[in-house]
Design a protein around this motif. Structure first.
Motif, short mmCIF file in Angstrom:
data_model
loop_
_atom_site.label_atom_id
_atom_site.label_comp_id
_atom_site.label_asym_id
_atom_site.label_seq_id
_atom_site.Cartn_x
_atom_site.Cartn_y
_atom_site.Cartn_z
N HIS A 54 35.03 -30.95 12.83
CA HIS A 54 35.38 -30.45 11.51
C HIS A 54 35.87 -29.00 11.57
CE1 HIS A 54 35.22 -29.60 7.28
NE2 HIS A 54 34.39 -28.60 7.50
N CYS A 55 35.18 -28.18 12.36
CA CYS A 55 35.57 -26.76 12.45
C CYS A 55 36.95 -26.60 13.08
CB CYS A 55 34.53 -25.96 13.24
SG CYS A 55 33.04 -25.62 12.30
N VAL A 78 42.29 -24.61 11.87
CA VAL A 78 43.75 -24.78 11.76
C VAL A 78 44.18 -24.46 10.32
CG1 VAL A 78 45.58 -26.53 11.73
CG2 VAL A 78 43.98 -26.42 13.66
N ARG A 79 43.37 -24.91 9.36
CA ARG A 79 43.67 -24.65 7.95
C ARG A 79 43.72 -23.15 7.67
NH1 ARG A 79 42.97 -28.20 3.41
NH2 ARG A 79 42.02 -29.79 4.73
N VAL A 80 42.74 -22.41 8.23
CA VAL A 80 42.69 -20.95 8.03
C VAL A 80 43.91 -20.30 8.68
CG1 VAL A 80 41.44 -18.84 8.65
CG2 VAL A 80 40.17 -20.85 7.85
N PRO A 96 17.72 -24.81 16.17
CA PRO A 96 16.99 -25.83 16.94
C PRO A 96 17.94 -26.89 17.51
CG PRO A 96 16.74 -26.21 14.58
CD PRO A 96 17.49 -24.91 14.72
N ILE A 97 17.55 -27.46 18.65
CA ILE A 97 18.36 -28.53 19.26
C ILE A 97 17.98 -29.84 18.60
CG2 ILE A 97 18.88 -29.75 21.41
CD1 ILE A 97 18.01 -27.20 22.92
N LEU A 98 18.88 -30.40 17.81
CA LEU A 98 18.54 -31.59 17.02
C LEU A 98 19.42 -32.79 17.33
CD1 LEU A 98 17.89 -29.82 13.59
CD2 LEU A 98 16.18 -30.76 15.16
N LEU A 99 20.24 -32.69 18.38
CA LEU A 99 21.10 -33.84 18.65
C LEU A 99 20.24 -35.05 19.02
CD1 LEU A 99 23.17 -33.33 21.96
CD2 LEU A 99 21.01 -32.23 21.54
N HIS A 100 20.56 -36.17 18.42
CA HIS A 100 19.86 -37.45 18.59
C HIS A 100 18.47 -37.45 17.95
CE1 HIS A 100 22.50 -38.84 22.26
NE2 HIS A 100 23.17 -38.08 21.41
N ASP A 101 18.10 -36.39 17.26
CA ASP A 101 16.75 -36.28 16.68
C ASP A 101 16.77 -36.71 15.21
OD1 ASP A 101 14.08 -35.66 16.46
OD2 ASP A 101 14.29 -33.59 17.15
N HIS A 102 15.56 -36.92 14.65
CA HIS A 102 15.47 -37.18 13.21
C HIS A 102 15.83 -35.89 12.46
CE1 HIS A 102 13.10 -40.45 14.71
NE2 HIS A 102 12.00 -39.74 14.89
N ASN A 103 16.27 -36.03 11.22
CA ASN A 103 16.53 -34.88 10.34
C ASN A 103 17.46 -33.85 10.98
OD1 ASN A 103 14.86 -35.85 8.22
ND2 ASN A 103 13.10 -35.33 9.51
N GLU A 104 18.47 -34.37 11.66
CA GLU A 104 19.50 -33.50 12.25
C GLU A 104 20.14 -32.71 11.10
OE1 GLU A 104 22.29 -35.94 14.35
OE2 GLU A 104 23.55 -34.26 14.96
N PHE A 105 20.31 -31.42 11.28
CA PHE A 105 20.98 -30.63 10.22
C PHE A 105 21.70 -29.45 10.82
CE2 PHE A 105 17.04 -28.19 10.65
CZ PHE A 105 17.47 -26.88 10.50
N VAL A 106 22.62 -28.90 10.05
CA VAL A 106 23.14 -27.56 10.32
C VAL A 106 23.09 -26.81 9.00
CG1 VAL A 106 24.67 -28.24 12.23
CG2 VAL A 106 25.57 -28.20 9.90
N LYS A 107 23.12 -25.50 9.10
CA LYS A 107 23.14 -24.70 7.88
C LYS A 107 24.58 -24.50 7.44
CE LYS A 107 18.87 -22.18 8.55
NZ LYS A 107 18.32 -20.84 8.79
N GLU A 108 24.72 -24.34 6.13
CA GLU A 108 26.07 -24.12 5.57
C GLU A 108 26.71 -22.87 6.20
OE1 GLU A 108 26.64 -25.35 1.54
OE2 GLU A 108 27.35 -23.34 1.06
N SER A 109 25.90 -21.82 6.38
CA SER A 109 26.44 -20.58 6.98
C SER A 109 26.93 -20.84 8.41
CB SER A 109 25.38 -19.49 6.99
OG SER A 109 24.26 -19.92 7.75
N GLY A 113 31.12 -21.16 12.15
CA GLY A 113 31.78 -21.98 13.18
C GLY A 113 33.29 -21.99 12.99
N ILE A 114 33.72 -22.02 11.74
CA ILE A 114 35.16 -22.00 11.46
C ILE A 114 35.76 -20.68 11.95
CG2 ILE A 114 36.90 -22.07 9.63
CD1 ILE A 114 34.80 -23.86 8.05
N LYS A 115 35.07 -19.57 11.62
CA LYS A 115 35.56 -18.25 12.08
C LYS A 115 35.59 -18.20 13.60
CE LYS A 115 33.60 -15.72 8.22
NZ LYS A 115 32.25 -15.31 7.86
N PHE A 116 34.57 -18.77 14.21
CA PHE A 116 34.49 -18.79 15.67
C PHE A 116 35.73 -19.46 16.26
CE2 PHE A 116 33.43 -21.37 19.41
CZ PHE A 116 33.02 -20.39 20.31
#
Ligand SMILES: CSCC[C@H](NC(C)=O)C(=O)O
Ligand SMILES: [Zn+2]
Ligand SMILES: [Zn+2]
Length: 405
Positions: free
Chosen positions: A121-122, A127-129, A373-386, A391-394
């Motif tokens: 997604h980022c 590219v959009r930015v 936290p490392i959440l790949l393949h885990d329950h309740n995987e999430f990222v923060k909106e920030s 990530g887009i700026k990165f």
């Protein structure tokens, strides 16, 4: 209480991507391709799609550079996600709930947030930015969306790298997925350990469990198991020993051995005629994998067992992370300019980047999640909106640098 403000458009689009159920074993790749095509249309990107295996499309979105004859940049991500055990989730894993946090941020909770829809997604949002700024990049960018990474890439990237479609991209460098870091550094993966999944099978004499039966199947497997457990112990000690310069070793620096399956027997008092044992071994690129394979074959032969190589990755190409690689120099420069500390590593598991490296395209694995936290393949995987917005700026910084290198 006031209603929370609606998510900013880049986050809204992320939520839309997360809601597409590209979950194994029956990912909805058609809906995913339609989503990517809509994004491409909005951004004026060229689209190519080819299903090397029916129903499993590789979708390539292309932004042509000002010097299209130069080797291009692949921005790779996989579109599939691993299955969920829904009963352990606080929110339905494909709702992509946006939950306010105490520090004024939001958690986006969904399967695939970390692994690896945030990355795919980022790329698009960056590219959009860049387009919004009127930027033109020297090198052509190919945003590559592959299926079935989560089942080993056999129906996706494996075919793609052998195709004319891939050759025609004339790729010189690639980015792919990495892993979140609970610490402050950005982990960058320049190589991977080779998956080596083996099964030893032995046959032997059978009979009544009350007797001293000789040359039994299980007995033949014992020295094989002991040998590999000894290797495991040695590698574990090595893992716990810092490098000469005092820095800690990571999993990528050592070879791990795990006994993952054992099979034998039908009844308590019947000596089984056959027995098998399986190991998941991950060979560090610092080890000679050809010799390692020969040693396993010799081990089986020495104890009258047969060896089945269920998976064996016969390549240990690593991406140079020094001045010899202009893309590394550009990447490191861009990350440094953003004030982000880097930690270079060998990926402990297998990603699609291994196919790219083997095909001659130097690749780095990065997921822009730090202090997370490392959440790949885990329950309740999430990222923060920030983290999505950062990530887009990165990627704006990194893509600009590598596409102009
Ligand atoms: C041999 S294909 C298996 C691929 C899988 N990849 C990940 C990232 O979990 C693994 O390393 O087990
Ligand atoms: Zn992944
Ligand atoms: Zn995964």
């Amino acid at each position: 209480m006031a209603e929370p403000s609606p998510p900013p458009p880049p986050v809204q689009r992320f939520i839309e991507y997360l809601r597409i159920k590209t979950v194994q074993p029956e990912p909805d790749y058609a809906a995913c391709e339609a989503f990517l095509r809509r994004q491409a249309a909005e951004l004026g990107l060229e689209v190519q799609s080819h299903a090397f295996v029916a129903g499993k499309p590789v979708v390539v979105l292309t932004w042509v550079g000002t010097e299209p004859a130069l080797p291009s940049i692949i921005l790779n991500s996989h579109t599939d996600v691993v299955p969920v055990s829904e009963e352990f989730w606080t929110h339905p894993p494909f709702d992509a709930a946006r939950v306010a946090t105490e520090d004024g941020d939001f958690k986006i909770i969904a399967r695939g947030t970390q692994d690896m829809k945030i990355v795919g997604h980022c790329y698009l949002e960056a590219v959009r930015v860049l387009q919004g700024r009127g930027a033109r990049l020297r090198r052509t960018l190919h945003l590559v969306y592959v299926p079935d990474e989560e089942t080993g890439g056999h129906d996706g990237m494996r075919h793609f790298v052998q195709s004319d479609m891939f050759q025609a991209l004339n790729a010189g460098f690639a980015l792919d997925e990495g892993m979140a870091n609970p610490e402050a550094e950005l982990r960058v993966f320049y190589g991977e350990r080779a998956p080596c999944w083996v099964r030893f099978v032995a046959h032997g004499n059978t009979g009544h469990g009350s007797q001293f039966i000789e040359d039994t199947a299980a007995e033949k497997l014992v020295p094989i198991i002991n040998h590999l457990m000894e290797l495991r112990g040695e590698q574990l000690s090595l893992f716990r020993t810092p490098h000469a310069d005092g820095s800690r070793r990571t999993l990528g620096d050592v070879t791990t051995v795990n006994l993952t399956m054992l099979q034998a027997g039908v009844q308590h008092n019947v000596v089984p005629e056959s027995a098998s044992v399986c190991f998941d071994i991950r060979i560090s690129p610092t080890l000679d994998y050809v010799r390692f394979r020969r040693d396993l074959e010799a081990l089986a032969a020495a104890h009258g067992a047969t060896l089945e190589m269920v998976q064996f990755w016969n390549d240990n190409t690593m991406t140079p992370t020094d001045a010899s690689n202009p893309f590394w120099v550009a990447f490191e420069g861009a990350v440094g300019a953003m004030g982000i500390p880097l930690f270079k590593e060998i990926f402990p598991a297998a990603t699609d980047a291994r196919y790219l490296r083997k095909a001659g395209v130097p690749a780095l694995g990065v997921t822009p999640l730090r202090n997370a936290p490392i959440l790949l393949h885990d329950h309740n995987e999430f990222v923060k909106e920030s983290e999505v917005l950062d990530g887009i700026k990165f990627y704006v910084g990194v893509i600009s640098a590598i596409a102009d290198a």
